[in-house]
Every structure is written in C-alpha cells, then in structure tokens.
Write an enzyme that holds these catalytic residues in place. Structure first.
Site, PDB file in Angstrom:
ATOM      1  N   TYR A  26      -1.996  -5.920  -4.331  1.00 56.39           N
ATOM      2  CA  TYR A  26      -2.388  -4.663  -3.676  1.00 56.39           C
ATOM      3  C   TYR A  26      -2.928  -4.939  -2.277  1.00 56.39           C
ATOM      4  CZ  TYR A  26      -5.018  -0.469  -2.514  1.00 56.39           C
ATOM      5  OH  TYR A  26      -5.514   0.634  -1.854  1.00 56.39           O
ATOM      6  N   SER A 108     -14.168   2.843   3.636  1.00 60.57           N
ATOM      7  CA  SER A 108     -13.052   3.718   3.250  1.00 60.57           C
ATOM      8  C   SER A 108     -13.551   4.849   2.349  1.00 60.57           C
ATOM      9  CB  SER A 108     -12.018   2.886   2.493  1.00 60.57           C
ATOM     10  OG  SER A 108     -11.136   3.708   1.779  1.00 60.57           O
ATOM     11  N   GLN A 127     -14.524   6.261   7.129  1.00 58.08           N
ATOM     12  CA  GLN A 127     -13.110   6.651   7.241  1.00 58.08           C
ATOM     13  C   GLN A 127     -12.832   7.797   6.282  1.00 58.08           C
ATOM     14  OE1 GLN A 127     -10.660   5.633   4.530  1.00 58.08           O
ATOM     15  NE2 GLN A 127      -9.329   7.158   5.494  1.00 58.08           N
ATOM     16  N   TYR A 129     -10.055  10.824   4.739  1.00 61.06           N
ATOM     17  CA  TYR A 129      -8.726  11.420   4.569  1.00 61.06           C
ATOM     18  C   TYR A 129      -8.911  12.920   4.414  1.00 61.06           C
ATOM     19  CZ  TYR A 129      -6.616   6.844   3.427  1.00 61.06           C
ATOM     20  OH  TYR A 129      -6.149   5.560   3.470  1.00 61.06           O
ATOM     21  N   THR A 155      -8.064   9.218   9.161  1.00 65.67           N
ATOM     22  CA  THR A 155      -6.771   8.546   8.991  1.00 65.67           C
ATOM     23  C   THR A 155      -5.677   9.585   8.787  1.00 65.67           C
ATOM     24  OG1 THR A 155      -7.811   6.580   8.112  1.00 65.67           O
ATOM     25  CG2 THR A 155      -5.491   6.891   7.566  1.00 65.67           C
ATOM     26  N   ARG A 164       5.016   1.034  -2.582  1.00 64.93           N
ATOM     27  CA  ARG A 164       4.736  -0.406  -2.494  1.00 64.93           C
ATOM     28  C   ARG A 164       5.315  -1.087  -3.732  1.00 64.93           C
ATOM     29  NH1 ARG A 164      -1.257   1.184  -0.698  1.00 64.93           N
ATOM     30  NH2 ARG A 164      -0.618   2.370   1.132  1.00 64.93           N
ATOM     31  N   LYS A 252      -7.064   7.693  13.441  1.00 64.11           N
ATOM     32  CA  LYS A 252      -6.489   6.401  13.044  1.00 64.11           C
ATOM     33  C   LYS A 252      -5.082   6.590  12.492  1.00 64.11           C
ATOM     34  CE  LYS A 252      -7.283   2.443   9.983  1.00 64.11           C
ATOM     35  NZ  LYS A 252      -6.283   2.574   8.914  1.00 64.11           N
ATOM     36  N   ARG A 279       1.884  -0.573   5.450  1.00 65.10           N
ATOM     37  CA  ARG A 279       1.815  -0.082   4.063  1.00 65.10           C
ATOM     38  C   ARG A 279       2.368   1.325   3.923  1.00 65.10           C
ATOM     39  NH1 ARG A 279      -1.912  -3.211   1.156  1.00 65.10           N
ATOM     40  NH2 ARG A 279      -2.908  -1.558  -0.042  1.00 65.10           N
TER      41      ARG A 279
HETATM   42  C1  FMN Z   1      -5.714  -3.231   0.702  1.00 61.89           C
HETATM   43  C2  FMN Z   1      -5.751  -2.279   1.847  1.00 61.89           C
HETATM   44  C3  FMN Z   1      -6.371  -1.052   1.689  1.00 61.89           C
HETATM   45  C4  FMN Z   1      -6.448  -0.175   2.771  1.00 61.89           C
HETATM   46  N1  FMN Z   1      -7.117   0.995   2.599  1.00 61.89           N
HETATM   47  C5  FMN Z   1      -7.251   1.829   3.652  1.00 61.89           C
HETATM   48  C6  FMN Z   1      -8.009   3.022   3.536  1.00 61.89           C
HETATM   49  O1  FMN Z   1      -8.583   3.305   2.492  1.00 61.89           O
HETATM   50  N2  FMN Z   1      -8.079   3.821   4.617  1.00 61.89           N
HETATM   51  C7  FMN Z   1      -7.465   3.523   5.813  1.00 61.89           C
HETATM   52  O2  FMN Z   1      -7.558   4.289   6.774  1.00 61.89           O
HETATM   53  N3  FMN Z   1      -6.743   2.396   5.949  1.00 61.89           N
HETATM   54  C8  FMN Z   1      -6.637   1.537   4.918  1.00 61.89           C
HETATM   55  N4  FMN Z   1      -5.924   0.381   5.061  1.00 61.89           N
HETATM   56  C9  FMN Z   1      -5.316   0.057   6.368  1.00 61.89           C
HETATM   57  C10 FMN Z   1      -6.280  -0.756   7.220  1.00 61.89           C
HETATM   58  O3  FMN Z   1      -7.370   0.017   7.653  1.00 61.89           O
HETATM   59  C11 FMN Z   1      -5.583  -1.322   8.462  1.00 61.89           C
HETATM   60  O4  FMN Z   1      -4.919  -0.276   9.133  1.00 61.89           O
HETATM   61  C12 FMN Z   1      -4.598  -2.450   8.161  1.00 61.89           C
HETATM   62  O5  FMN Z   1      -5.053  -3.234   7.098  1.00 61.89           O
HETATM   63  C13 FMN Z   1      -4.403  -3.313   9.395  1.00 61.89           C
HETATM   64  O6  FMN Z   1      -3.476  -4.309   9.170  1.00 61.89           O
HETATM   65  P1  FMN Z   1      -3.870  -5.835   8.804  1.00 61.89           P
HETATM   66  O7  FMN Z   1      -4.375  -5.807   7.402  1.00 61.89           O
HETATM   67  O8  FMN Z   1      -2.574  -6.542   8.940  1.00 61.89           O
HETATM   68  O9  FMN Z   1      -4.907  -6.290   9.779  1.00 61.89           O
HETATM   69  C14 FMN Z   1      -5.853  -0.519   4.008  1.00 61.89           C
HETATM   70  C15 FMN Z   1      -5.236  -1.755   4.143  1.00 61.89           C
HETATM   71  C16 FMN Z   1      -5.188  -2.636   3.095  1.00 61.89           C
HETATM   72  C17 FMN Z   1      -4.551  -3.978   3.297  1.00 61.89           C
END
Ligand code: FMN
Length: 381
Positions: A26, A108, A127, A129, A155, A164, A252, A279
C-alpha cells in the site's frame, strides 16, 4: 537507533522487511502499471546539476519562509494516509520528528491519530478531502482551526480513486478473503505486530470517529472512501472552503498550468504540484516535468510547493532549481517511520539536510534563494 540506514532507499528496504506485505505494498505502490510512479523518480533524477567551484561555500543557510513562519529548510512532511499503521501512533511520532527538525508535518484526513491527538504533541498542518457530507467537511475545518493547524491542504486529485493493482494482489482490497490473508501476513511480522497491533491501539480512523464511531477499523475506512468521496467537486467548492477557512489554504494536486491559474483566482495561498505520488491517473506527467510551466503560469502570485519522487536532498535541490518554493516528502518519511519510528523520520530529515548542503556547496549556492535554473546543466538534462 538499532538499524542503520545511509539513504532513503535503505529505509525502504528496512520498511519492506518490517511491515506486513499488504501494508508495504500500500505504501510503496502506485496505480495501474506504475508508469507515473517511475516517471516521478526517474525524471527528477535525470536532472543534471551543474558543478561550480571556488565560490566560498563555507557558510550555507537552508532556512526559508513560508506562510509567515521561518522553517529550518524548504522541506515538509506531506500527508500520508494510514501512517498510524506503519508504527505505533505513527502520526504523533512523525509530527514530533518534524517539530524537532524545524519543518512542518501534514496530517492526512485518513490517519489513525486524530487531529486532537497529534496537536497535543506537536504543531501540524491538516490535509482535507471534500467528501459528500459537507457538514463533516465543515466540522473537520473547525477541528483543524481549534487545534491551531498552521495550514489547510485541500487535496483535489482524488475525485475518483485510481486502481492500485498491488492492493488487490496483497489482499488489501477487492478480496472476500482479504481479512484472513492480512492476518496471516501480520503474524509473519512479529516486531511490527508487537509494536503496532498490540501497543499501537486503538487502530481506528481517529478523524472519522464522528461518522464511523469509535470502533472504526481499516475495513470500514476502505468502504467509507469508496462511498463518500465526491466526484462532483468543482472550483465552486474550493471557494466555499476558502470562505470557511481563514488560514493559509493550499490546493494539492495541481498538474496543469490552467489549474494553477484557477487556484490563484479562487484566493488560495499556494498550490502543491502533485500527481498523488503516481497513485491516481497513471500515465500523467511527472511532477518534475510539469512544475516549470505551472511556476511560470502562477508568475510569483503565490508560493508553489511540489512533491513526487523526492528520495534525497539532491532531489530537493533539483525541485527548487525547477522553480519550487517548498518541497514535500511522501514515501521518503513514511519508509523511515515504518523502519524506525520517530528516530527514523528524524534521521531522514538529517540526511536531507546534509545532502542539500553538499548539493548547494558544489553548485555554488549558499542560500535557498540562490538555487535557480542556473544550477541545472541544460545540456545534459
Ligand atoms: C501510502 C500513501 C498514502 C497517501 N495518502 C495521502 C492522503 O491521505 N492525502 C493526500 O493528500 N495525499 C496522500 N498521499 C500522497 C502524498 O501526499 C504525496 O503526494 C506523494 O506521496 C508524493 O510522492 P512520493 O511518495 O513519491 O514522494 C499518499 C501517498 C502515499 C504513498
């Protein structure tokens, strides 16, 4: 710290060894064939820095200002959902590490620890939603305000969830037998089970308790996300949030110059150039490639933050050279949290600091404002 890591990729390996398989997948994975996830890392590393010499780089200052505060470096911890499952009360540990290093931590919406639990130990950004239940959204903003959150990151790149594949394969989603499979993966990771499953309770979704009740578990979360994320959200809703939130508002998930302009027009205070770490929509551009055109479109009207693929202090300098004002870490800090808790996150921030200093010294920059396009070797990038 018991385990030693020289780099963020070492922390990734330690996280893989410690987390149950479905949790590592994940955290590590992206959507579909993970083309954008790879692009984020590869395009950024492909930026060649320009070595300069004999420039008196004996005193280097990494500090910078954002939202009226002075930070130790232009780096923050971005929102990573479910961090409370990577280590015991994980969000609190990460927030403490960020505070010790003088950088911001973003909680988050989808965290184990609630806003209030984290705020008791360390300052935070929040953050958000926009979900269908706008009363819940309003209430979250009120809680964030009450807890003194220094900024709200809204976001906007999750109108619908990207698929995924790894989560299906690991038993996290889409499988009737997922629960059994996850349990058998967890018992094969006794250190994690002792730290998180035994001592990290309650493993619930702290911020969602008003909706899901105090027993809200991981399986409830997945259902809740599927049923409640709102695909009808538009810039009008952003205007509504702007009216409700009087602190710094950061949009974001911007990847297009026109969306950057629109964010400025709604009265946002900043944007994060982001594709959600590869993602969401697989196949979109890397953030490193999208960033310069968005910076140009915004034309200095507000700060531009960026994330995606940052795995070293050198990568932070590359993002600054491409025009970013501030850089958020995602997986980089979460791997370290999973591997070694608060000490791991502190160490990652120390690594980033040290690596930035070397990159700045050898490109001839002694302060953050000196890092610009001139530190990029255009001939080889
Ligand atoms: C496991 C995971 C959970 C994430 N959960 C959130 C989230 O809850 N809210 C959000 O805005 N972005 C979330 N993101 C995105 C991150 O804030 C960020 O945009 C991203 O991880 C950046 O890329 P990097 O991991 O390659 O540095 C998540 C990313 C990952 C890897």
């Amino acid at each position: 710290m018991a385990k030693r890591a020289a780099s963020i990729s070492d922390y990734r390996a330690l996280a893989k060894a410690r987390l149950p398989h479905f949790l590592f997948e994940y955290l590590d994975g992206g959507s579909y064939d993970e083309v954008t996830l790879r692009r984020n890392v590869d395009d950024l590393q492909g930026i060649a820095l320009k070595q300069r010499v004999l420039r008196d780089v004996s005193a280097i200052d990494l500090s910078t200002e954002l939202f009226g505060e002075r930070w130790a470096m232009p780096v923050g911890l971005g929102p990573v959902g479910l961090s409370g499952l990577y280590a015991r009360r994980g969000e609190v540990q990460a927030a403490k590490a960020a505070a010790a290093a003088g950088v911001p931590f973003t909680l988050s919406t989808l965290s184990a620890c609630s806003i209030e639990e984290v705020a008791k130990s360390a300052p935070l950004w929040f953050q958000l939603y926009i979900v269908k239940d706008r009363e819940f959204v309003r209430d979250m903003m009120a809680r964030a305000k009450q807890a003194g959150c220094g900024a709200l990151l809204l976001t906007v790149d999750l109108a619908v969830p990207g698929t995924r594949y790894r989560d299906y394969r690991s038993g996290l989603s889409g499988s009737m037998r997922g629960g059994l499979s996850r349990l058998s993966q967890a018992v094969r990771r006794p250190d994690w089970a002792w730290d998180v499953a035994v001592h990290g309770r309650p493993l619930t979704m702290g911020n969602l308790e008003p909706l899901l009740g105090s027993g809200a578990a991981l399986s409830d979360l997945m259902g809740w996300v599927g049923n409640n994320f709102d695909a009808s959200v538009t810039w009008k809703d952003v205007e509504w949030v702007r009216g409700e939130w009087d602190g710094p508002l950061v949009i974001k998930g911007v990847l297009d110059p026109d969306d950057g302009r629109a964010a400025a027009a709604t009265g946002a205070d900043a944007v994060v150039v982001s594709n959600h770490g590869g993602r969401q929509l697989d196949g979109v551009s890397s953030t490193a490639r999208a960033l310069p055109r968005i910076v140009e479109a915004i034309g200095g009207k507000m700060p531009v933050l960026v994330d995606g693929g940052v795995r070293s202090g050198l990568d932070v300098v590359r993002m600054l050279a491409l025009g970013a004002d501030f850089v958020l870490l995602g997986r980089a800090w979460a791997y370290a949290l999973a591997a070694c808790g608060e000490a791991g996150v502190r160490d990652v921030l120390r690594l980033i600091d040290a690596e930035m200093r070397v990159a700045m010294a050898l490109t001839g920059c002694t302060g953050i404002s000196a890092i610009d396009r001139n530190v990029i070797d255009q001939a080889t990038s």
